[in-house]
Scaffold this active site. Structure first.
Site, PDB file in Angstrom:
ATOM      1  N   GLU A  96       7.563  29.473  40.165  1.00 45.38           N
ATOM      2  CA  GLU A  96       7.773  29.005  38.757  1.00 45.38           C
ATOM      3  C   GLU A  96       7.394  31.105  38.093  1.00 45.38           C
ATOM      4  OE1 GLU A  96       8.979  24.906  38.299  1.00 45.38           O
ATOM      5  OE2 GLU A  96       7.492  25.304  37.368  1.00 45.38           O
ATOM      6  N   SER A 139      10.702  27.546  35.247  1.00 44.29           N
ATOM      7  CA  SER A 139      10.554  26.144  34.655  1.00 44.29           C
ATOM      8  C   SER A 139      10.895  25.331  33.845  1.00 44.29           C
ATOM      9  CB  SER A 139       9.377  26.693  33.466  1.00 44.29           C
ATOM     10  OG  SER A 139       8.506  25.122  33.440  1.00 44.29           O
ATOM     11  N   CYS A 158       5.427  13.999  37.429  1.00 44.56           N
ATOM     12  CA  CYS A 158       5.305  15.154  37.538  1.00 44.56           C
ATOM     13  C   CYS A 158       6.537  15.534  38.536  1.00 44.56           C
ATOM     14  CB  CYS A 158       4.267  16.104  37.780  1.00 44.56           C
ATOM     15  SG  CYS A 158       3.324  15.168  35.770  1.00 44.56           S
ATOM     16  N   ASP A 159       6.512  17.540  37.764  1.00 44.57           N
ATOM     17  CA  ASP A 159       7.801  18.036  38.440  1.00 44.57           C
ATOM     18  C   ASP A 159       8.152  17.843  40.172  1.00 44.57           C
ATOM     19  OD1 ASP A 159       7.185  18.884  36.199  1.00 44.57           O
ATOM     20  OD2 ASP A 159       7.757  20.772  36.581  1.00 44.57           O
ATOM     21  N   ASP A 176       2.197  21.673  37.616  1.00 44.67           N
ATOM     22  CA  ASP A 176       2.561  23.251  37.448  1.00 44.67           C
ATOM     23  C   ASP A 176       2.566  24.082  36.687  1.00 44.67           C
ATOM     24  OD1 ASP A 176       4.656  22.590  39.815  1.00 44.67           O
ATOM     25  OD2 ASP A 176       5.808  23.558  38.652  1.00 44.67           O
TER      26      ASP A 176
END
Length: 547
Positions: free
Chosen positions: A439, A464, A119-120, A78
């Site tokens: 984001e 974020s 990760c995200d 991201d």
């Protein structure tokens, strides 16, 4: 065993022939087959080291008497995707990952699954897949990056994002920003604070789907390799015991996950992701559940970005087991992949640093770190990370500055065309409008770097986990489907009251109805995956899942 579908009986001789070509022996044909979903790539810092973790998982699976089969999934960084068209692809990748893991698990009839991810969107995507497939599964998260260091203080990626604003403000030189850029990110792992990736790792552990302690172990610590091997061994036990993800993802465990999220002051993105996971488990979960938990769960860890502590500090303080220890009287007992219940884990934990993990009697704040707000601007709800909002901005009324997209807002911010007291409205950035609900870390960080103290930002996009300040996202309905945010004009008064959990547009209903008569969503031409995505994605208040 499920895998017998592809390896037992004379009719499966062709299937077995293919397995033998992989080196599978006669003895191994009688053992459980374990799929290992490895999200390794070398473009995402949080995934750069996952090969070594997956290798340890495979060793553990083999040692416990099963056969490991590794396969890959995609993963988007991201941070690298931030601030440009690439961010529109981040949230949709969650669904892609869930689908890809499901395809591999179901096509090859694995008996168990280990998800290796960091990760995200990769962690929630794999969680969704594990629950959807509902075969015995365990998650190994890759762990946080060590903090950067310069000028006597710890650094994270957010320092670099905010440095961009400082350069625009004239308080930092480009040379100093370059030095910051080179010092902030010293190696592999997820970004160092309690941003989305690390919040999701913590939530996964609280759900009971990772072994105790997994979330906070740094990416470069040998303890991560050890817990990876233990996870490989343990998934074989889960297969033999018949313990499946839907046995673990229940109303009680979801409440525990939300409690840990609130106690940590975690990322607002967890609202979307937990709702998506709950939907896969057929467990009802709506926005009000987050407020209900927040009201009775103290915020006990002052983590980056709202506070001073990194994930390394949380690890040294005892990690998620120690957080559970402090929350013990708030928790519902629930089973975990470890074979121990969540309360057993809490009872056996120890807090090594009470400055990092506080008691519930001396919290950072008496209520949790996230709030769901509603009102005439967000009839179906919106999300704010109140843990990162200065209390002086919990109540605010100001004129709207409206931008149809992040790019226009960013340009206005960097050119200092924003006044203190303004409420920035960034719209047409929702699940369908973005599309992909990008984001807004670049504008929020620029505001911080420029030194704005009394500017709020509201959007139908996301933030974020690194965002701090008075920022409200996930506004539903979004502008693209005609939500009230589509009708806001420059100068309209917007009223924020986080104490009352309200977000209102101070404009007469009749005026809004007149505006609606001439409203049309902006025309745009989409192709490929995003064109398909906008046809099926739900609103943010439903987890932005695809129908």
């Amino acid at each position: 065993m499920r895998s017998e579908t592809v390896k037992k009986g004379y009719q499966r001789a062709p299937n077995r022939a293919l397995l033998r070509s992989l080196g599978v022996t006669d003895r191994e044909m009688d053992l459980p087959f374990i799929g290992i979903a490895n999200a390794y790539n070398n473009i995402v810092p949080g995934h750069l080291h996952l090969r070594s973790i997956s290798q340890k998982v495979q060793e553990g699976v083999a040692a416990a008497g099963a056969v490991p089969f590794e396969f890959g999934t995609i993963g988007i960084c991201d941070g690298i995707a931030m601030g440009h068209e690439g961010m529109r692809y981040s949230l949709p990748s969650r669904e892609n990952i869930a689908d890809a893991v499901e395809l591999m698990v179901e096509a090859h009839r694995f008996d168990g699954l280990v998800c290796v991810c960091t990760c995200d969107k990769i962690v929630p995507g794999m969680l969704m897949a594990a629950v959807r497939c509902n075969i015995p599964a365990i998650v190994v998260t890759g762990g946080p990056m060590l903090p950067g260091y310069a000028a006597g203080r710890e650094l994270s990626l957010i320092d670099v994002f905010e440095g961009v604003g400082r350069v625009a403000a004239g308080t930092m030189s480009e040379e100093e920003l370059g030095e910051l850029e080179c010092a902030a990110m010293p190696g592999c792992g997820s970004c160092q604070g309690l941003y989305t990736a690390n919040t999701m790792a913590c939530v996964t552990e609280a759900l009971g789907l990772s072994l105790p302690g997994c979330a906070a172990i740094p990416a470069v610590d040998a303890a991560k390799l050890r817990i990876a091997r233990e996870s490989g061994e343990r998934v074989v036990g889960l297969v033999r015991e018949g313990v499946r993800p839907r046995d673990l993802v229940t109303p009680k465990s979801l409440a525990n996950a939300i409690r840990v999220d609130m106690a940590l002051g975690g990322s607002s993105n967890t609202v979307l992701h937990l709702m998506a996971v709950a939907r896969e488990a057929a467990v009802p979960l709506d926005l009000e559940a987050f407020n209900a938990v927040a009201e009775v769960t103290p915020h006990i860890c002052h983590m980056m970005p709202g506070g001073p502590h990194s994930m390394l500090a949380l690890y040294r303080a005892g990690g998620i087991p120690a957080v559970l220890k402090m929350l013990e009287r708030h928790l519902d007992d629930a089973p975990t992949v470890s074979g121990r219940s969540i309360l057993e884990i809490a009872k056996g934990a120890r807090v090594a640093d009470p400055d990092v993990i506080r008691t519930t009697d001396a919290p950072v704040s008496p209520a949790g770190g996230l709030k769901i707000v509603r009102g005439s601007l967000a009839p179906d709800g919106a999300v704010v990370k109140c843990a990162a909002v200065p209390e002086a901005m919990w109540r605010h009324r100001g004129p709207a500055r409206v931008f149809d997209g992040e790019g226009a807002a960013m340009e206005a911010i960097l050119h200092r065309e924003i006044a203190e007291g303004d409420v920035l409205v960034i719209r047409y950035e929702g699940p369908r409008g973005g599309p992909g609900m990008p984001e807004m870390l670049s504008p929020t960080s620029a505001l911080m770097g420029l030194g704005y103290a009394r500017v709020a930002l509201v959007t139908d996009g996301r933030f974020s986990g690194g965002t701090r300040g008075p920022c409200i996202g996930h506004i539903a309905p979004e502008a693209a489907v005609g939500g009230p945010i589509a009708l806001v004009e420059d100068g309209d008064e917007i009223v924020i009251d986080l104490y009352a959990k309200s977000l209102d547009l101070a404009v007469e209903r009749a005026t809004l109805e007149e505006r609606r008569k001439t409203w049309k969503p902006p025309a745009r031409r989409l192709t490929g995956m995003l064109a398909r995505y906008v046809q099926t994605v739900e609103q943010a208040n439903l987890g932005a899942v695809q129908r």
